[in-house]
Design an enzyme around this catalytic site. Sequence first.
Site, PDB file in Angstrom:
ATOM      1  N   TYR A 245       0.836  -1.192   0.000  1.00  0.00           N
ATOM      2  CA  TYR A 245       0.000   0.000   0.000  1.00  0.00           C
ATOM      3  C   TYR A 245       0.878   1.252   0.000  1.00  0.00           C
ATOM      4  CZ  TYR A 245      -3.734   3.233   1.279  1.00  0.00           C
ATOM      5  OH  TYR A 245      -4.618   4.280   1.289  1.00  0.00           O
TER       6      TYR A 245
ATOM      7  N   HIS B 199       1.277   4.126  -3.031  1.00  0.00           N
ATOM      8  CA  HIS B 199       0.993   5.542  -2.773  1.00  0.00           C
ATOM      9  C   HIS B 199       2.233   6.415  -2.942  1.00  0.00           C
ATOM     10  CE1 HIS B 199      -2.966   4.298  -1.562  1.00  0.00           C
ATOM     11  NE2 HIS B 199      -3.312   5.570  -1.561  1.00  0.00           N
TER      12      HIS B 199
ATOM     13  N   TYR C 260      -3.560  15.995   2.531  1.00  0.00           N
ATOM     14  CA  TYR C 260      -4.140  14.660   2.606  1.00  0.00           C
ATOM     15  C   TYR C 260      -3.090  13.703   3.152  1.00  0.00           C
ATOM     16  CZ  TYR C 260      -6.923  10.678   0.728  1.00  0.00           C
ATOM     17  OH  TYR C 260      -7.666   9.540   0.568  1.00  0.00           O
TER      18      TYR C 260
ATOM     19  N   TRP D  23      -7.905   3.815 -10.328  1.00  0.00           N
ATOM     20  CA  TRP D  23      -7.122   3.703  -9.091  1.00  0.00           C
ATOM     21  C   TRP D  23      -7.779   2.701  -8.145  1.00  0.00           C
ATOM     22  CZ3 TRP D  23      -2.401   4.915  -7.512  1.00  0.00           C
ATOM     23  CH2 TRP D  23      -2.113   4.856  -6.150  1.00  0.00           C
ATOM     24  N   TRP D  24      -9.102   2.782  -8.025  1.00  0.00           N
ATOM     25  CA  TRP D  24      -9.801   1.830  -7.162  1.00  0.00           C
ATOM     26  C   TRP D  24      -9.555   0.400  -7.633  1.00  0.00           C
ATOM     27  CZ3 TRP D  24     -15.335   4.361  -6.923  1.00  0.00           C
ATOM     28  CH2 TRP D  24     -15.299   5.474  -6.068  1.00  0.00           C
TER      29      TRP D  24
END
Length: 102
Positions: A17, A21, A40, A74-75
């Site tokens: 993950y 990112h 963010y 992206w999902w």
Amino acid sequence: MKIAFKMKLKPGFGEEYTRRHNQIWPELSALLKENSVSDYSIFLDEETDTLFAVQQQNGNSSQDLGANEIVRKWWAYMADIMEVNADNSPKSIPLEMVFHLD
């Protein structure tokens, strides 16, 4: 407005993950900024594989961008390592702010 929410990783995918990112697609980053999402951050609780996200919004919620093709790709890219809904969107639980020190 600052919002927070939590999501869930599948066990053992914390490093993956983070890697994904760290290489966030420039077009996704630009889309978020164009839609007034800033500051963010996402944190990982490694004991529970829970992701905790906080973002500043000056417009629409980043969660409202689900119809955008970039977001949907992206999902799909992230679906193999996260708990997701039928449309591949991450299962996300909004969190209520109960304290803020400014």
